[in-house]
Motif scaffolding. Structure first.
Motif, PDB file in Angstrom:
ATOM      1  N   GLY A 130       0.815  -1.215   0.000  1.00 42.63           N
ATOM      2  CA  GLY A 130       0.000   0.000   0.000  1.00 42.63           C
ATOM      3  C   GLY A 130       0.847   1.264   0.000  1.00 42.63           C
ATOM      4  N   GLN A 131       0.228   2.363   0.423  1.00 39.89           N
ATOM      5  CA  GLN A 131       0.877   3.694   0.492  1.00 39.89           C
ATOM      6  C   GLN A 131       1.540   4.057  -0.843  1.00 39.89           C
ATOM      7  N   GLU A 132       0.827   3.787  -1.940  1.00 43.19           N
ATOM      8  CA  GLU A 132       1.388   3.985  -3.281  1.00 43.19           C
ATOM      9  C   GLU A 132       1.754   5.446  -3.545  1.00 43.19           C
ATOM     10  N   GLU A 133       0.947   6.355  -3.014  1.00 38.07           N
ATOM     11  CA  GLU A 133       1.198   7.787  -3.240  1.00 38.07           C
ATOM     12  C   GLU A 133       2.555   8.203  -2.654  1.00 38.07           C
ATOM     13  N   MET A 134       2.803   7.758  -1.424  1.00 35.91           N
ATOM     14  CA  MET A 134       4.071   8.092  -0.767  1.00 35.91           C
ATOM     15  C   MET A 134       5.245   7.457  -1.515  1.00 35.91           C
ATOM     16  N   LYS A 135       5.109   6.205  -1.913  1.00 29.32           N
ATOM     17  CA  LYS A 135       6.206   5.509  -2.601  1.00 29.32           C
ATOM     18  C   LYS A 135       6.520   6.174  -3.941  1.00 29.32           C
ATOM     19  N   LEU A 136       5.472   6.554  -4.680  1.00 28.16           N
ATOM     20  CA  LEU A 136       5.687   7.194  -5.984  1.00 28.16           C
ATOM     21  C   LEU A 136       6.387   8.546  -5.799  1.00 28.16           C
ATOM     22  N   ALA A 137       5.954   9.327  -4.811  1.00 28.62           N
ATOM     23  CA  ALA A 137       6.563  10.647  -4.572  1.00 28.62           C
ATOM     24  C   ALA A 137       8.054  10.495  -4.261  1.00 28.62           C
ATOM     25  N   LEU A 138       8.413   9.502  -3.471  1.00 23.41           N
ATOM     26  CA  LEU A 138       9.818   9.278  -3.118  1.00 23.41           C
ATOM     27  C   LEU A 138      10.633   8.857  -4.346  1.00 23.41           C
ATOM     28  N   ILE A 139      10.081   7.946  -5.140  1.00 23.93           N
ATOM     29  CA  ILE A 139      10.788   7.467  -6.336  1.00 23.93           C
ATOM     30  C   ILE A 139      11.033   8.619  -7.313  1.00 23.93           C
ATOM     31  N   LEU A 140      10.010   9.463  -7.523  1.00 23.61           N
ATOM     32  CA  LEU A 140      10.150  10.570  -8.480  1.00 23.61           C
ATOM     33  C   LEU A 140      11.186  11.589  -7.997  1.00 23.61           C
ATOM     34  N   ASN A 141      11.247  11.824  -6.693  1.00 25.90           N
ATOM     35  CA  ASN A 141      12.245  12.755  -6.146  1.00 25.90           C
ATOM     36  C   ASN A 141      13.660  12.198  -6.257  1.00 25.90           C
ATOM     37  N   VAL A 142      13.780  10.894  -6.187  1.00 19.57           N
ATOM     38  CA  VAL A 142      15.087  10.258  -6.343  1.00 19.57           C
ATOM     39  C   VAL A 142      15.528  10.342  -7.807  1.00 19.57           C
ATOM     40  N   ILE A 143      14.579  10.166  -8.736  1.00 18.56           N
ATOM     41  CA  ILE A 143      14.895  10.271 -10.164  1.00 18.56           C
ATOM     42  C   ILE A 143      15.297  11.710 -10.505  1.00 18.56           C
ATOM     43  N   ASP A 144      14.549  12.674  -9.987  1.00 22.12           N
ATOM     44  CA  ASP A 144      14.862  14.091 -10.241  1.00 22.12           C
ATOM     45  C   ASP A 144      14.795  14.888  -8.933  1.00 22.12           C
ATOM     46  N   ASN A 175      18.917   8.246 -16.382  1.00 19.26           N
ATOM     47  CA  ASN A 175      19.712   8.384 -17.603  1.00 19.26           C
ATOM     48  C   ASN A 175      18.930   8.996 -18.772  1.00 19.26           C
ATOM     49  N   ILE A 176      17.615   8.715 -18.840  1.00 20.08           N
ATOM     50  CA  ILE A 176      16.839   9.229 -19.988  1.00 20.08           C
ATOM     51  C   ILE A 176      16.045  10.495 -19.653  1.00 20.08           C
ATOM     52  N   LEU A 177      16.086  10.926 -18.388  1.00 20.74           N
ATOM     53  CA  LEU A 177      15.259  12.057 -17.946  1.00 20.74           C
ATOM     54  C   LEU A 177      15.453  13.302 -18.814  1.00 20.74           C
ATOM     55  N   SER A 178      16.698  13.615 -19.145  1.00 19.63           N
ATOM     56  CA  SER A 178      16.974  14.845 -19.904  1.00 19.63           C
ATOM     57  C   SER A 178      16.415  14.796 -21.328  1.00 19.63           C
ATOM     58  N   ASP A 179      16.082  13.600 -21.813  1.00 23.27           N
ATOM     59  CA  ASP A 179      15.554  13.468 -23.177  1.00 23.27           C
ATOM     60  C   ASP A 179      14.023  13.454 -23.219  1.00 23.27           C
ATOM     61  N   VAL A 180      13.386  13.459 -22.033  1.00 20.89           N
ATOM     62  CA  VAL A 180      11.914  13.404 -21.998  1.00 20.89           C
ATOM     63  C   VAL A 180      11.335  14.760 -22.413  1.00 20.89           C
ATOM     64  N   HIS A 181      10.321  14.706 -23.273  1.00 21.39           N
ATOM     65  CA  HIS A 181       9.729  15.920 -23.856  1.00 21.39           C
ATOM     66  C   HIS A 181       8.306  16.106 -23.330  1.00 21.39           C
ATOM     67  N   ILE A 182       7.925  17.374 -23.105  1.00 18.73           N
ATOM     68  CA  ILE A 182       6.538  17.664 -22.739  1.00 18.73           C
ATOM     69  C   ILE A 182       5.999  18.715 -23.715  1.00 18.73           C
ATOM     70  N   ASP A 183       4.877  18.421 -24.363  1.00 18.94           N
ATOM     71  CA  ASP A 183       4.306  19.325 -25.379  1.00 18.94           C
ATOM     72  C   ASP A 183       3.912  20.663 -24.765  1.00 18.94           C
ATOM     73  N   TYR A 184       4.011  21.696 -25.592  1.00 15.17           N
ATOM     74  CA  TYR A 184       3.650  23.054 -25.160  1.00 15.17           C
ATOM     75  C   TYR A 184       2.179  23.113 -24.718  1.00 15.17           C
ATOM     76  N   ASP A 185       1.291  22.421 -25.448  1.00 10.81           N
ATOM     77  CA  ASP A 185      -0.142  22.418 -25.104  1.00 10.81           C
ATOM     78  C   ASP A 185      -0.378  21.881 -23.695  1.00 10.81           C
ATOM     79  N   ASN A 226       5.491  20.051 -13.950  1.00  5.14           N
ATOM     80  CA  ASN A 226       6.217  19.720 -15.181  1.00  5.14           C
ATOM     81  C   ASN A 226       7.350  18.733 -14.901  1.00  5.14           C
ATOM     82  N   ARG A 227       8.136  19.021 -13.868  1.00  3.96           N
ATOM     83  CA  ARG A 227       9.274  18.151 -13.542  1.00  3.96           C
ATOM     84  C   ARG A 227       8.819  16.759 -13.113  1.00  3.96           C
ATOM     85  N   ALA A 228       7.780  16.704 -12.280  1.00  7.33           N
ATOM     86  CA  ALA A 228       7.304  15.409 -11.781  1.00  7.33           C
ATOM     87  C   ALA A 228       6.718  14.560 -12.910  1.00  7.33           C
TER      88      ALA A 228
END
Length: 350
Positions: free
Chosen positions: A21-35, A261-271, A295-297
């Protein structure tokens, strides 16, 4: 006969992938570790819901990092942005620096900590007598390139919280006394946890945390029994239990590394950027931190899922985590802040 080294005398940490469980907390921690530039995570929830266990588990999961040996700031051997001034001077002078690998630092900030304990101190007597800058590093130095965990952050002195957040935002810690100044890198993922019953953080401090996860006690009896059984199995034989999760832990480690490793290549559309800002605007979020962090998350989540562009689903997953703590409190508002974010998201994106 197996020798008792420091490594095998230290009690194993409960595996991150074994936490139920506690998926929200786990995801937030993983994303902060990635970026880490997301800006840390504030975890608020009931007592005994596994906040501390989960935070220590994510630190144990991370791959080892290369540091300059005997450097108190965990300086990077060849990235000048992550070096102390002394190491940078040696590096620029092409002096060979000895290296070693260490586990990602996990530093706990105790509630009664002083400013000196947090930021470090300068020995004025030595500086005046001998003309030598002598610095006693604090917890911010130890946490560089790691995780700084503040339990009960809502009970911490506001002045210390300000210092913490300033260091986390700038990536540097500066100590000044009697005209002497010392500066060192302090790049860390700031994780705070607390129980809302014991008081809230001031809104301007809360806003400085990138994400805000809310966790609740599990109500389902079957799930509660499973959690108790898993914990009992770990307590009875920690080494065997950790070994049984070795492959799932390794898989998650590889996913996090690949995402970094691939974070810097990820694109987000202007829209999509426009729509994120529209949601922030309609929610009357002060400043632009909400836009930036969302945007970063979203990009970190796309990288975690091994995708090279952000989708609406990625934004939907992270936007509540990024905005719920930035809404203005209305005592007459009956709707939960997370539900309010979701409602506006659906309106703007659909």
């Amino acid at each position: 006969m197996k020798l008792n080294t420091v490594e095998n005398l230290v009690r194993p940490v409960f595996p991150f992938t074994a936490i139920i469980g506690q998926e929200e907390m786990k995801l937030a921690l993983i994303l902060n570790v990635i970026d880490p530039s997301i800006g840390g995570v504030m975890i608020m929830g009931d007592r005994g819901t596994g906040k501390s266990t989960t935070i220590r588990a994510i630190a144990d999961l991370l791959p080892e990092i290369e540091v300059v040996a005997d450097d108190p700031f965990n300086s990077h051997p060849y990235n000048t942005d992550l070096m102390s001034e002394e190491v940078k001077e040696s590096f620029n002078s092409q002096i060979t620096l000895s290296q070693k690998k260490i586990k990602v630092p996990m530093v706990d900030l105790p509630l009664g900590a002083t400013e000196d304990r947090l930021c470090g101190t300068i020995d004025i007597e030595k500086a005046l007598k001998n003309g030598i800058k002598t610095f006693e590093p604090g917890l911010l130095a130890k946490a560089n390139r790691g995780i700084l965990y503040v339990d009960e952050v809502n009970l911490l002195d506001d002045h210390l919280v300000d210092l913490l957040l300033d260091a986390a935002a700038s990536g540097w810690n500066t100590v000044e006394r009697e005209g002497i100044s010392i500066r060192h890198p302090a790049r860390f993922v700031l994780v705070g946890s607390g129980n809302p019953e014991e008081g809230e953080l001031r809104p301007q401090l809360l806003d400085r945390f990138g994400m805000h996860a809310e966790i609740r006690t599990v109500k389902d009896p079957d799930l509660r029994v499973k959690i108790v059984e898993e914990r009992s199995a770990f307590d009875q034989n920690p080494l065997d239990y950790v070994e049984s999760y070795r492959s799932t832990q390794d898989n998650l480690k590889e996913r996090i590394l690949a995402a970094q490793n691939i974070l810097s290549d990820v694109h987000i559309d202007y829209d999509l950027k426009i729509k994120i800002s529209e949601v922030c605007s309609q929610l009357d979020v002060d400043g632009l931190r909400g836009d930036i962090v969302t945007n970063r998350a979203a990009k970190a989540l796309a990288a975690y899922k091994n995708e090279d562009s952000v989708t609406i689903e990625h934004i939907e997953t992270v936007i509540t985590l990024c905005l719920r703590h930035r809404l203005r409190k209305d005592p007459l508002e009956s709707m939960n802040s997370g539900d309010k974010v979701d409602k506006v998201f659906q309106k703007v994106f659909q």
